[in-house]
Design a protein around this motif. Sequence first.
Motif, PDB file in Angstrom:
ATOM      1  N   CYS A 109      12.925   5.946   1.446  1.00  0.00           N
ATOM      2  CA  CYS A 109      11.488   6.564   0.739  1.00  0.00           C
ATOM      3  C   CYS A 109      10.226   6.566   1.327  1.00  0.00           C
ATOM      4  O   CYS A 109       9.474   6.858   0.650  1.00  0.00           O
ATOM      5  N   LYS A 110      10.363   6.363   2.572  1.00  0.00           N
ATOM      6  CA  LYS A 110       8.812   5.724   2.923  1.00  0.00           C
ATOM      7  C   LYS A 110       8.309   6.963   3.642  1.00  0.00           C
ATOM      8  O   LYS A 110       7.103   7.360   2.631  1.00  0.00           O
ATOM      9  N   ASP A 111       8.971   7.835   3.049  1.00  0.00           N
ATOM     10  CA  ASP A 111       8.124   9.437   4.551  1.00  0.00           C
ATOM     11  C   ASP A 111       8.259  10.574   3.002  1.00  0.00           C
ATOM     12  O   ASP A 111       7.606  11.237   3.785  1.00  0.00           O
ATOM     13  N   ILE A 112       8.730   9.642   2.431  1.00  0.00           N
ATOM     14  CA  ILE A 112       9.107  10.874   1.208  1.00  0.00           C
ATOM     15  C   ILE A 112       7.569  11.306   0.610  1.00  0.00           C
ATOM     16  O   ILE A 112       7.080  10.638   0.632  1.00  0.00           O
ATOM     17  N   GLU A 113       6.973  12.707   0.853  1.00  0.00           N
ATOM     18  CA  GLU A 113       5.475  13.605   0.616  1.00  0.00           C
ATOM     19  C   GLU A 113       6.182  14.140  -1.068  1.00  0.00           C
ATOM     20  O   GLU A 113       5.929  14.681  -1.160  1.00  0.00           O
ATOM     21  N   LEU A 114       5.939  13.058  -2.147  1.00  0.00           N
ATOM     22  CA  LEU A 114       5.364  13.438  -3.249  1.00  0.00           C
ATOM     23  C   LEU A 114       3.793  12.781  -3.316  1.00  0.00           C
ATOM     24  O   LEU A 114       3.887  12.302  -3.357  1.00  0.00           O
ATOM     25  N   GLY A 115       3.512  14.073  -4.416  1.00  0.00           N
ATOM     26  CA  GLY A 115       1.773  13.631  -5.060  1.00  0.00           C
ATOM     27  C   GLY A 115       2.231  12.851  -6.439  1.00  0.00           C
ATOM     28  O   GLY A 115       3.319  12.752  -7.245  1.00  0.00           O
ATOM     29  N   THR A 116       0.863  12.143  -6.942  1.00  0.00           N
ATOM     30  CA  THR A 116       1.117  11.840  -8.309  1.00  0.00           C
ATOM     31  C   THR A 116       2.573  13.099  -9.293  1.00  0.00           C
ATOM     32  O   THR A 116       1.534  14.086  -8.821  1.00  0.00           O
ATOM     33  N   TRP A 117       2.266  12.114 -10.274  1.00  0.00           N
ATOM     34  CA  TRP A 117       3.271  13.334 -11.043  1.00  0.00           C
ATOM     35  C   TRP A 117       2.078  13.702 -12.273  1.00  0.00           C
ATOM     36  O   TRP A 117       3.124  14.285 -13.223  1.00  0.00           O
ATOM     37  N   GLY A 118       0.853  12.726 -12.312  1.00  0.00           N
ATOM     38  CA  GLY A 118       0.283  13.015 -13.506  1.00  0.00           C
ATOM     39  C   GLY A 118      -0.916  12.167 -13.250  1.00  0.00           C
ATOM     40  O   GLY A 118      -0.858  11.825 -12.729  1.00  0.00           O
ATOM     41  N   PRO A 119      -1.771  12.386 -14.686  1.00  0.00           N
ATOM     42  CA  PRO A 119      -2.921  10.985 -14.479  1.00  0.00           C
ATOM     43  C   PRO A 119      -2.673   9.500 -14.910  1.00  0.00           C
ATOM     44  O   PRO A 119      -1.689   9.735 -15.923  1.00  0.00           O
ATOM     45  N   PRO A 120      -3.113   9.270 -14.380  1.00  0.00           N
ATOM     46  CA  PRO A 120      -2.581   7.902 -15.400  1.00  0.00           C
ATOM     47  C   PRO A 120      -2.204   7.547 -16.403  1.00  0.00           C
ATOM     48  O   PRO A 120      -3.795   8.265 -17.575  1.00  0.00           O
ATOM     49  N   PHE A 121      -1.862   6.699 -17.333  1.00  0.00           N
ATOM     50  CA  PHE A 121      -1.581   6.254 -18.512  1.00  0.00           C
ATOM     51  C   PHE A 121      -2.426   5.061 -18.694  1.00  0.00           C
ATOM     52  O   PHE A 121      -0.924   3.999 -18.433  1.00  0.00           O
ATOM     53  N   ILE A 122      -3.053   4.721 -19.513  1.00  0.00           N
ATOM     54  CA  ILE A 122      -3.806   3.258 -19.415  1.00  0.00           C
ATOM     55  C   ILE A 122      -3.793   2.793 -21.482  1.00  0.00           C
ATOM     56  O   ILE A 122      -3.972   3.909 -22.049  1.00  0.00           O
ATOM     57  N   THR A 123      -2.700   2.456 -21.459  1.00  0.00           N
ATOM     58  CA  THR A 123      -2.891   1.792 -22.892  1.00  0.00           C
ATOM     59  C   THR A 123      -3.381   0.359 -23.494  1.00  0.00           C
ATOM     60  O   THR A 123      -2.236  -0.546 -22.130  1.00  0.00           O
ATOM     61  N   SER A 124      -3.677  -0.099 -24.235  1.00  0.00           N
ATOM     62  CA  SER A 124      -3.878  -1.660 -24.149  1.00  0.00           C
ATOM     63  C   SER A 124      -2.671  -2.364 -24.745  1.00  0.00           C
ATOM     64  O   SER A 124      -2.168  -1.449 -26.412  1.00  0.00           O
ATOM     65  N   ILE A 125      -2.108  -3.536 -24.688  1.00  0.00           N
ATOM     66  CA  ILE A 125      -1.368  -3.733 -26.012  1.00  0.00           C
ATOM     67  C   ILE A 125      -2.110  -5.317 -27.187  1.00  0.00           C
ATOM     68  O   ILE A 125      -2.706  -5.770 -26.549  1.00  0.00           O
ATOM     69  N   ASN A 126      -0.751  -4.553 -28.406  1.00  0.00           N
ATOM     70  CA  ASN A 126      -1.609  -5.752 -29.439  1.00  0.00           C
ATOM     71  C   ASN A 126      -1.199  -6.338 -29.258  1.00  0.00           C
ATOM     72  O   ASN A 126       0.182  -6.430 -30.601  1.00  0.00           O
ATOM     73  N   THR A 127      -1.134  -7.687 -28.636  1.00  0.00           N
ATOM     74  CA  THR A 127      -0.193  -8.975 -28.703  1.00  0.00           C
ATOM     75  C   THR A 127      -0.521  -9.571 -29.710  1.00  0.00           C
ATOM     76  O   THR A 127      -1.748  -9.928 -30.239  1.00  0.00           O
ATOM     77  N   SER A 128       0.869 -10.169 -30.188  1.00  0.00           N
ATOM     78  CA  SER A 128       1.171 -10.691 -31.391  1.00  0.00           C
ATOM     79  C   SER A 128      -0.170 -12.795 -31.028  1.00  0.00           C
ATOM     80  O   SER A 128       0.504 -13.334 -29.851  1.00  0.00           O
TER      81      SER A 128
ATOM     82  N   THR B 234       0.829  -1.130  -0.543  1.00  0.00           N
ATOM     83  CA  THR B 234      -0.197  -0.033   0.382  1.00  0.00           C
ATOM     84  C   THR B 234       0.427   0.729  -0.425  1.00  0.00           C
ATOM     85  O   THR B 234       0.311   2.210  -0.153  1.00  0.00           O
ATOM     86  N   GLY B 235       2.557   0.980  -0.418  1.00  0.00           N
ATOM     87  CA  GLY B 235       2.852   1.764  -0.125  1.00  0.00           C
ATOM     88  C   GLY B 235       3.436   2.902  -1.679  1.00  0.00           C
ATOM     89  O   GLY B 235       2.040   2.557  -2.322  1.00  0.00           O
ATOM     90  N   LYS B 236       4.359   3.567  -2.069  1.00  0.00           N
ATOM     91  CA  LYS B 236       4.811   4.550  -3.145  1.00  0.00           C
ATOM     92  C   LYS B 236       6.232   3.841  -3.266  1.00  0.00           C
ATOM     93  O   LYS B 236       6.328   4.828  -4.649  1.00  0.00           O
ATOM     94  N   THR B 237       6.906   3.209  -3.386  1.00  0.00           N
ATOM     95  CA  THR B 237       7.971   2.786  -3.612  1.00  0.00           C
ATOM     96  C   THR B 237       7.893   1.357  -4.357  1.00  0.00           C
ATOM     97  O   THR B 237       7.352   0.158  -4.587  1.00  0.00           O
ATOM     98  N   ALA B 238       8.175   1.600  -5.980  1.00  0.00           N
ATOM     99  CA  ALA B 238       8.008  -0.343  -6.190  1.00  0.00           C
ATOM    100  C   ALA B 238       9.972  -0.733  -6.753  1.00  0.00           C
ATOM    101  O   ALA B 238      10.971   0.015  -6.262  1.00  0.00           O
ATOM    102  N   ILE B 239       9.745  -1.660  -6.499  1.00  0.00           N
ATOM    103  CA  ILE B 239      10.932  -2.304  -6.156  1.00  0.00           C
ATOM    104  C   ILE B 239      11.263  -4.000  -7.280  1.00  0.00           C
ATOM    105  O   ILE B 239      10.304  -4.395  -7.865  1.00  0.00           O
ATOM    106  N   VAL B 240      12.334  -3.299  -8.013  1.00  0.00           N
ATOM    107  CA  VAL B 240      12.423  -4.789  -8.821  1.00  0.00           C
ATOM    108  C   VAL B 240      13.598  -5.424  -8.368  1.00  0.00           C
ATOM    109  O   VAL B 240      14.333  -4.882  -8.064  1.00  0.00           O
ATOM    110  N   THR B 241      12.829  -6.891  -8.458  1.00  0.00           N
ATOM    111  CA  THR B 241      14.089  -7.494  -7.796  1.00  0.00           C
ATOM    112  C   THR B 241      15.098  -8.364  -8.930  1.00  0.00           C
ATOM    113  O   THR B 241      16.228  -9.608  -8.398  1.00  0.00           O
ATOM    114  N   GLY B 242      14.724  -8.342 -10.138  1.00  0.00           N
ATOM    115  CA  GLY B 242      15.968  -9.064 -11.190  1.00  0.00           C
ATOM    116  C   GLY B 242      15.733 -10.751 -10.640  1.00  0.00           C
ATOM    117  O   GLY B 242      13.908 -10.732 -10.594  1.00  0.00           O
TER     118      GLY B 242
END
Length: 499
Positions: free
Chosen positions: A159-178, A24-32
């Motif tokens: 990063c938990k306590d960094i107070e930043l708002g959203t940087w813009g509206p959500p950008f949602i598109t679908s993928i044309n999968t083969s 429920t936070g705002k940090t994304a984690i990529v673990t490779g």
Amino acid sequence: MNIKILPKYRYNAVHKPNQLIYGTGKTAIVTGWTVKDAIAKKLDSSEFAVIGQLYSPTRGINLLIRNLLNNPYVRCLIILDSTKEDHNAGGGTCLMDFFRHGVKEGVSETGRPCWIICSSIKGYIDIDIPLIILEQLRNAVFAQKTNSIDKAIQLIKSCKDIELGTWGPPFITSINTSQPNYINTRPGSRYGHRLEGKTISATWIKIIHHIRTIGTIRPTGYDGQWQELIDLVAVVTEEPPEFYFPQPNYLPCDRDFIQKYIHQILDDAPVVEGVKYTYGQRLRSWFKRDQIEQVITKLIGEIDAASAVMSLWDVKDHEKGGSPCLNHIWLRVVDNELSLTATLRSNDMFSAWPANAFGLRALQQYIKEQISDRAGVPLNMGPLITISQSAHIYDDCYDYADRIIQDQYQKLINSEHTQYADPIGNFLVETEGSDIVVKQTTPGSGEIIGIYRDKNIVNLGRKICSDNISIQPSHAVYLGMQIQKAKYSLVNNETFLQS
């Protein structure tokens, strides 16, 4: 005392949602290549928005970026890049380069227009995402790469306590999968397939052609589909010691990658929390025995032993998951020739099989050299055989696979026909009186080992095929054409002798 209540968010993954751990936070984690649970268990769910792994830069980063665009409250991205697999694949490096250096317009390896990440590692983002949106994401998200779980945890908590708002509206598109071309997908056997080639690259082309031609479309556990054959035997007969890479190289790996990957099969590795096993670790120390040394010793003491077996499967894998795809390896010496047979329970034949095959061939070469050096037994290199229980191609690789097939398959088949040799031998067709006579000879000396005689060409063809069930299809077609010529000669009261 004022207690600050941080807002709770819910990350919405549009693509591959079942592969992620949500907070429920705002940090994304990529673990490779590090197991994502290894980090999740050290954090409170309020300290992260999402945790996911990144195996391939060309297949994973595009989806990751799309999911970040759909969740603009995520302002921190922590990238864990801590294993040999991470360094070989380059996913973390390529992702970090996106945030550092951006993208440029270009085309992917399939010829598809896309944004190419400005990195030494290949990575693509779909061209339908406007460049201005990508630039907003790059400027809005703080991205940091680290090389250990402990350092990653420290960065996440900071990063938990960094107070930043959203940087813009959500950008949602679908993928044309083969999607697979169902019209061109033909019926075929569900179980048991055999393909053979001189080199790994030649065998790989045949594999992907076979899967794309008759493979069954099935859903995967990863929010997608794959096209699959069950129990596919691939035989590589003449891969050179220095390895053959076509020029230009159309394989999904190159020589530099393979030189690093080989160590993951030949060398031991320490057990590290959160880091997946390596094949070398399973072979060298997992079961408190060095199995590679065991088979070398076994064959030196008993060169024709049928028990030089290595196992990578641990019965505990059923309980804890993360079981190896490569399960068993057999070494066998027959007629002074060392062969290696490997079984894989699940095999990505497009992206992973070539590297698997190169690594196994290197292991085979190593064992051959050790037997020669220690016991003075100069063995020849025999075939490499892989048996893939689930031999599949993922749907996001269909386009690339089809391009390789279109560009390379017919060239390969044509070149093999000019160097034709069938292990079952050769056939000489002629007429004697009112009969068609077919003489079968050995492939080497030309000694006659069988004679077939009949007036009826259907009976003749059936008898030959029933006695020689492994006859190569192209050879059978050619033989049928010669028998038909002989029949035509008889009808016209002429003699026939195959030239």
